[in-house]
Design a protein around this motif. Sequence first.
Motif, PDB file in Angstrom:
ATOM      1  N   ASP A 115      34.906  69.767 -19.707  1.00 53.55           N
ATOM      2  CA  ASP A 115      35.203  70.636 -20.183  1.00 53.55           C
ATOM      3  C   ASP A 115      34.873  70.659 -21.798  1.00 53.55           C
ATOM      4  OD1 ASP A 115      34.861  73.671 -21.516  1.00 53.55           O
ATOM      5  OD2 ASP A 115      36.444  74.427 -20.264  1.00 53.55           O
ATOM      6  N   THR A 129      31.539  73.407 -13.082  1.00 55.75           N
ATOM      7  CA  THR A 129      32.935  71.978 -13.444  1.00 55.75           C
ATOM      8  C   THR A 129      33.351  72.546 -11.714  1.00 55.75           C
ATOM      9  OG1 THR A 129      34.731  73.378 -14.600  1.00 55.75           O
ATOM     10  CG2 THR A 129      32.978  71.190 -15.648  1.00 55.75           C
ATOM     11  N   SER A 130      34.390  71.560 -11.938  1.00 56.20           N
ATOM     12  CA  SER A 130      35.543  71.731 -10.601  1.00 56.20           C
ATOM     13  C   SER A 130      36.584  72.983 -11.572  1.00 56.20           C
ATOM     14  CB  SER A 130      36.166  70.933  -9.235  1.00 56.20           C
ATOM     15  OG  SER A 130      35.881  69.694 -10.309  1.00 56.20           O
ATOM     16  N   ASP A 131      37.696  72.883 -10.329  1.00 54.17           N
ATOM     17  CA  ASP A 131      39.016  72.997 -11.315  1.00 54.17           C
ATOM     18  C   ASP A 131      39.923  71.825 -10.585  1.00 54.17           C
ATOM     19  OD1 ASP A 131      41.247  73.895 -11.770  1.00 54.17           O
ATOM     20  OD2 ASP A 131      41.716  75.852 -10.937  1.00 54.17           O
ATOM     21  N   SER A 132      39.798  70.760 -12.338  1.00 54.65           N
ATOM     22  CA  SER A 132      39.956  70.306 -12.074  1.00 54.65           C
ATOM     23  C   SER A 132      41.508  69.219 -12.097  1.00 54.65           C
ATOM     24  CB  SER A 132      39.787  68.913 -12.788  1.00 54.65           C
ATOM     25  OG  SER A 132      40.009  69.162 -14.098  1.00 54.65           O
ATOM     26  N   HIS A 134      43.823  71.875  -9.788  1.00 60.92           N
ATOM     27  CA  HIS A 134      43.209  72.244  -8.668  1.00 60.92           C
ATOM     28  C   HIS A 134      43.403  71.264  -7.546  1.00 60.92           C
ATOM     29  CE1 HIS A 134      43.505  74.076  -4.983  1.00 60.92           C
ATOM     30  NE2 HIS A 134      42.628  73.575  -4.677  1.00 60.92           N
ATOM     31  N   GLU A 135      41.938  70.044  -8.190  1.00 57.71           N
ATOM     32  CA  GLU A 135      42.244  69.178  -7.464  1.00 57.71           C
ATOM     33  C   GLU A 135      43.771  68.138  -7.471  1.00 57.71           C
ATOM     34  OE1 GLU A 135      37.134  68.125  -8.219  1.00 57.71           O
ATOM     35  OE2 GLU A 135      39.260  66.914 -10.035  1.00 57.71           O
ATOM     36  N   ASN A 168      43.720  67.166 -16.678  1.00 58.89           N
ATOM     37  CA  ASN A 168      43.970  67.559 -15.983  1.00 58.89           C
ATOM     38  C   ASN A 168      44.305  67.645 -14.160  1.00 58.89           C
ATOM     39  OD1 ASN A 168      43.005  69.859 -17.863  1.00 58.89           O
ATOM     40  ND2 ASN A 168      41.412  70.563 -17.080  1.00 58.89           N
ATOM     41  N   GLY A 172      47.918  68.745 -13.291  1.00 62.51           N
ATOM     42  CA  GLY A 172      47.663  69.276 -11.661  1.00 62.51           C
ATOM     43  C   GLY A 172      49.027  68.589 -10.906  1.00 62.51           C
ATOM     44  N   TRP A 295      32.695  79.835 -17.346  1.00 64.41           N
ATOM     45  CA  TRP A 295      32.772  79.014 -15.744  1.00 64.41           C
ATOM     46  C   TRP A 295      32.363  79.381 -14.731  1.00 64.41           C
ATOM     47  CZ3 TRP A 295      38.336  78.061 -13.546  1.00 64.41           C
ATOM     48  CH2 TRP A 295      38.430  76.880 -13.127  1.00 64.41           C
ATOM     49  N   GLN A 297      32.708  77.503 -11.139  1.00 62.63           N
ATOM     50  CA  GLN A 297      33.420  76.926  -9.888  1.00 62.63           C
ATOM     51  C   GLN A 297      33.062  75.608  -8.663  1.00 62.63           C
ATOM     52  OE1 GLN A 297      37.264  78.058  -9.518  1.00 62.63           O
ATOM     53  NE2 GLN A 297      38.414  76.479  -7.926  1.00 62.63           N
ATOM     54  N   SER A 300      36.241  72.043  -3.568  1.00 63.55           N
ATOM     55  CA  SER A 300      36.622  70.994  -3.615  1.00 63.55           C
ATOM     56  C   SER A 300      37.289  70.717  -2.641  1.00 63.55           C
ATOM     57  CB  SER A 300      37.952  70.847  -4.293  1.00 63.55           C
ATOM     58  OG  SER A 300      37.350  71.185  -6.269  1.00 63.55           O
TER      59      SER A 300
END
Length: 321
Positions: A115, A129-132, A134-135, A168, A172, A295, A297, A300
């Motif tokens: 982002d 994108t992924s939720d980085s 959250h990763e 991010n 997380g 977004w 998503q 993951s």
Amino acid sequence: MTFKALSAVSATVALLLALPAQAGQLTIGFSQIGSESGWRAAETSVSKQEAAKRKVNFKIADAQQKQENQIKAIRSFIAQNVDAIFLAPVVSTGWDSVLKEAKEAKIPVVLLDRDIDPSGKDLYLTAVTSDSVHEGEVAGGWLAKTVGSKPCNIVELQGTVGASVATNRKKGFDTAIAKHANLKVVRSQTGDFTRAKGKEVMESFIKAEGGGKSICAVYAHNDDMMVGAIQAMKEAGLKPGKDILTVSIDAVPDIFKAMAAGEANATVELTPNMAGPALDAIAAFKDKGTVPPKWIQTESKLYTAADDPQKIYDSKKGLGY
């Protein structure tokens, strides 16, 4: 020429005139960060495959990890009047001017994998994108569960300074371990998402921490840095995956090879297929005017040594990593 033949020719011409409006005729420019990791190479390879499936004219510019090269590439794509631009931003700031140029040229921009600063959100169509964050939480949660109540000093290999994904993934992970007083990050330094730098930084961590004896676990923002760290541990006479736990992100083939050898413990998958959803969104936008969500998503997943790492390695090794 008979009337029937003339009608057939006319119908063919009409069909050909209609074809340029179809998604298969799109020309898309992709400003790729570079090939700093196996995951990035796979993203490029899979992007080409997804574009080929849709018969898209796909132009990739390798920025070699430099923002100035990405800005030049975007301006080149604007000059070529492409139908859309994909951007995997090397850092999160400094995009406003060039993205305004794309917007003025009425060329939609889609972010892939990373982002940009919130101030620029009206300058792109969507981000895949992924939720980085959250990763990082998943990685920290796995470590907390695995360690239990015993004290655990953690060393952290961060991604490129200024990259949203690095910020991010750290955020997380820190959030997850903050719930457990026994878990503590004692050293944290960038490894620039590369194996060589990951190895170099891990060597310095080992020297600073009594030959590695006071290190309980390593958290790396990507698998490539972890592969380098594993090599550093082995060269220092340590047993990675046993003496020191490992958890990283991306799920590239080589981390599964390390898991199969008992030298790595866990990874959180980041799918390399960001282009597929992005191409579908652009096709719908161009064909029907469908505006995608801001977004998109991607999924993951946590993998550990219990997930048949050799089988996963075999399934991934042909994807361009």
